[in-house]
Scaffold this active site. Structure first.
Site, mmCIF file in Angstrom:
data_model
loop_
_atom_site.group_PDB
_atom_site.id
_atom_site.type_symbol
_atom_site.label_atom_id
_atom_site.label_comp_id
_atom_site.label_asym_id
_atom_site.label_seq_id
_atom_site.Cartn_x
_atom_site.Cartn_y
_atom_site.Cartn_z
ATOM 1 N N PRO A 9 -106.825 -32.114 30.527
ATOM 2 C CA PRO A 9 -106.419 -33.484 30.852
ATOM 3 C C PRO A 9 -104.913 -33.693 30.733
ATOM 4 C CG PRO A 9 -107.484 -33.385 28.706
ATOM 5 C CD PRO A 9 -107.615 -32.020 29.307
ATOM 6 N N GLY A 11 -101.407 -34.322 29.486
ATOM 7 C CA GLY A 11 -100.772 -34.141 28.183
ATOM 8 C C GLY A 11 -101.363 -33.037 27.327
ATOM 9 N N ALA A 12 -102.336 -32.280 27.857
ATOM 10 C CA ALA A 12 -102.980 -31.242 27.028
ATOM 11 C C ALA A 12 -102.019 -30.113 26.665
ATOM 12 C CB ALA A 12 -104.190 -30.671 27.765
ATOM 13 N N GLU A 32 -97.621 -28.057 39.097
ATOM 14 C CA GLU A 32 -98.062 -29.109 40.020
ATOM 15 C C GLU A 32 -96.901 -30.060 40.271
ATOM 16 O OE1 GLU A 32 -101.402 -31.443 38.669
ATOM 17 O OE2 GLU A 32 -100.442 -31.911 36.787
ATOM 18 N N TYR A 44 -99.872 -45.484 39.425
ATOM 19 C CA TYR A 44 -100.050 -46.098 38.106
ATOM 20 C C TYR A 44 -99.792 -47.600 38.157
ATOM 21 C CZ TYR A 44 -101.039 -41.778 35.650
ATOM 22 O OH TYR A 44 -101.660 -40.621 35.208
ATOM 23 N N ASP A 78 -100.478 -24.055 36.813
ATOM 24 C CA ASP A 78 -100.632 -25.243 35.987
ATOM 25 C C ASP A 78 -101.609 -26.176 36.718
ATOM 26 O OD1 ASP A 78 -100.183 -27.782 34.938
ATOM 27 O OD2 ASP A 78 -98.104 -27.877 35.567
#
Ligand code: ADP
Ligand SMILES: Nc1nc2c(ncn2[C@H]2C[C@H](O)[C@@H](COP(=O)(O)O)O2)c(=O)[nH]1
Length: 232
Positions: A9, A11-12, A32, A44, A78
């Site tokens: 997810p 921020g992992a 990414e 957002y 990533d």
């Protein structure tokens, strides 16, 4: 040729570990599209309006980067293309895409995956999933500091992130395109602790070795060890 994909997810720690792991193995990192993604801040701000466009943007950029990565020799990616669908369907489940958008997206993804049949390899050799708790996720999102990802920007993100963790749990359970392994992202601080960093890399290389995907005589030489020193 070994392709490793990191999943997890927001921020992992995927981008951070992609950088560390690729230096350690002497392979190429593929990231990414985030800072050069014009749709992400719009999403957002107004997810209802931009879910579909953002998803197409990610699918397009990820597809190009995967095609490059799968025809190169060794590399670390990533995030996987399989997580695109997780994100889209999670957003669709909260009413941010209509039936026609869902159908079109699923068909497009399917065609793109079929297109990958023509590549030297279609799936990664190993998926390394970083598991984190909600508390760790939020701490890392705060630490990184992208304004539009903060709970202060939109308190509704708390539900969104908690939902994301639930979807990821199921997604990882179901994932069967390649061998997989999970890292405890709460336990290891591979950014500040040298011994944590080495432990994580040892776990990954042990898995690759067990799979026969590490060159027989590979061991972390001086260059690899230097590359993963904190502060390098
Ligand atoms: N294992 C970890 N321990 C401590 N901090 C971490 C760890 N992994 C990542 N971070 C930090 O958390 C933030 C998010 O990491 P990042 O690699 O960008 O995550 P992702 O790519 O999964 O979204 C960054 O500030 C990074 O330095
Ligand atoms: N709606 C979607 N958002 C996505 C997707 N892939 C990534 N993202 C978002 C999540 C983060 O805000 C940012 C970067 O992701 P990290 O996990 O690397 O921090 O982009 C997606 O497919 N759909």
């Amino acid at each position: 040729m070994t392709v490793i994909v990191l999943s997890g997810p927001v921020g992992a720690g995927k981008s951070s570990l992609t950088s560390i792991l690729s230096k350690y193995l002497g392979t190429k990192p593929f990231y990414e599209s985030v800072d050069d993604n014009p749709v992400l801040p719009l999403f957002y701000k107004d997810p209802q309006k931009y879910t579909y466009l953002l998803q197409l943007f990610f699918l397009n950029t990820r597809f190009h980067s995967i095609k490059k990565a799968l025809s190169d020799d060794n590399n670390v990616l990533d995030r996987s293309i399989y997580e695109d669908s997780l994100f889209f369907h999670m957003n669709a489940d909260i009413g941010r895409a209509n039936k026609l958008e869902i159908q079109t997206y699923d068909e497009l993804l399917d065609s793109m995956m079929k297109e990958l049949d023509r590549m030297p390899k279609k799936h990664p050799d190993l998926l390394v999933h970083i598991h984190v708790s909600y508390e760790t996720m939020i701490n890392r999102i705060q630490k990184r500091g992208r304004s539009y990802e903060q709970l202060t920007f939109d308190p509704g993100l708390e539900d969104y992130y908690k939902r994301m963790l639930r979807y990821y749990h199921q997604w990882y359970e179901d994932y069967d395109y390649s061998p997989k392994m999970v890292l405890d992202g709460d336990k290891y601080d591979f950014m500040a602790s040298q011994s944590d960093r080495e432990e994580v890399l040892a776990e990954i290389t042990a898995k690759l070795k067990q799979m026969g995907k590490l060159p027989k005589n590979w061991q972390a030489g001086e260059i690899a060890r230097k590359a993963i020193e904190i502060g390098q």
